[in-house]
Design an enzyme around this catalytic site. Structure first.
Site: not given
Ligand code: ADP
Ligand code: MG
Length: 368
Positions: A51, A53, A78, A182, A345
């Protein structure tokens, strides 16, 4: 033991969508190192799309010719699956599209569905890389199960489809605030929880829900001419349990007396994150929203104890008077503060009144 022969069409054709920035940013290398060979050995052909973006995957599945794929697989957290589920539900042929088998390969920092599927298969919790291998193996088996989906209606008139959770308060704040950590992977939730515990706050609002044992929870007992199907999204199932957000909840719903919360989380799978077994009783397609809320007044120490116990699902047995757990079919949350964080989510959505209803397995599948 007697052998059961399962006929699975080979070769299978999988479309794999990979978010290169998910988790610590190593998803592509993890895929090449752990998954590619496994797929090859299993006789599964795949097309890999990286991907470019946010919402790239969502747009892609919204317009794709789905007949060429035996499964859509995401390698990310997720968030990318959330894109795929919503892309499928935005299609005119949503009813058929959502039956496309979906697969998850945990490459993100929040891999709650992958951890849930691993948990349902009876396996012990494992490290992130082992979880990837476990999910790769489950995927290669090519077996398919049903998956519950919940529709979430926002004040902005937007309707979303959710496979995991709706959160407000502590958990939602940690999820969004911890995105800056992250680089530590799944540990970002632990770091975020510790930081938030230091600045613990109260979230004020009104919560109401429809318990599963209420006879009006059954679709056959609801007069569909009485209930107002929400015109929120063009496609998708009717929210037959919900009144419009600008009207009161139906009279047979339970309205929670407390209006001061530390957290509210509605879940339809067992895990909130890899090491957070928040709803141990949840199953892939039990048709139940597991609603857990913590009332204000809980001490930092008790809250910390609760999060520690959550690692193996023990938090619901601690007899903490501030913790409430109910099984519901639908709920509504109306925060009083004008600003704040709500996640679906794990993804940030428009803040404000929100309501949700579980639709059971909509014919949706996950490779399991
Ligand atoms: P993680 O668990 O690491 O957060 P997610 O799958 O949840 O991984 O993805 C994080 C966010 O990145 C999601 O909001 C998703 O929609 C978005 N996203 C997906 N692909 C890309 C991309 N190529 N670049 C930037 N963001 C992306
Ligand atoms: Mg995420």
């Amino acid at each position: 033991p007697g052998a059961i022969k399962v006929e699975v069409k080979r070769p299978l054709m999988f479309l794999i969508l990979l978010n290169p920035h998910s988790g610590k940013g190593h998803a592509h290398a993890l895929f090449n190192g752990n998954v590619q060979g496994m797929l090859q050995d299993a006789g599964i052909q795949h097309t890999l799309i990286i991907t470019e973006r946010q919402n790239h995957a969502r747009e892609l599945v919204r317009d794709a010719d789905l007949s060429q794929w035996d499964a859509l697989v995401i390698m990310s957290g997720d968030g990318l699956l959330f894109e795929v589920v919503n892309g499928l539900m935005e299609r005119e042929d949503w009813e058929e599209a959502i039956q496309t088998p979906l697969g998850v390969l945990p490459g993100g920092s929040g891999n709650a569905l992958a951890a849930s599927i691993h948990h349902y298969s009876g396996l012990q919790a494992v490290s992130s890389e082992e979880l990837l291998i476990s999910c790769g193996f489950i995927l290669c088996k090519g077996l398919v199960s049903q998956l519950d989906l919940t529709s979430v209606c926002l004040a902005s008139s937007q309707r979303l489809f959710s496979f995991l959770s709706l959160a407000w308060g502590f958990v939602a704040d940690v999820d969004i605030e911890s995105e800056k950590y992250r680089h530590v992977g799944a540990a970002r939730f632990t770091v975020g929880t510790m930081v938030r515990l230091g600045s613990l706050r109260v979230y004020r609002g009104k919560l109401a829900y429809l318990p599963i044992e209420n006879p009006m929870s059954q679709p056959s007992l609801v007069d569909s001419t009485q209930s107002n199907p929400s015109p929120l999204s063009v496609f998708g199932p009717t929210d037959f349990l919900l009144n419009p957000l600008n009207q009161p909840v139906p009279g047979h719903w339970t309205v929670v007396q407390d209006e001061d919360f530390v957290l509210v989380v509605a879940m339809y799978q067992s895990h909130l994150a890899k090491d957070m077994l928040a709803a141990p009783a949840s199953r892939l397609d039990d048709g139940i929203i597991h609603l857990i809320y913590v009332k204000a007044g809980i001490s930092r120490r008790s809250l910390l104890r609760l999060f520690l116990a959550m690692e193996n699902g023990g938090h619901l047995n601690t007899n903490c008077p501030h913790v409430v757990y109910v099984k519901v079919k639908a709920l509504r949350l109306e925060p009083y503060s004008p600003k704040g964080i709500i996640t679906v989510d794990g993804e940030l959505v428009d803040y404000g009144p929100v309501q949700a209803q579980i639709h059971g397995s909509l014919g949706d599948h996950t490779c399991h």
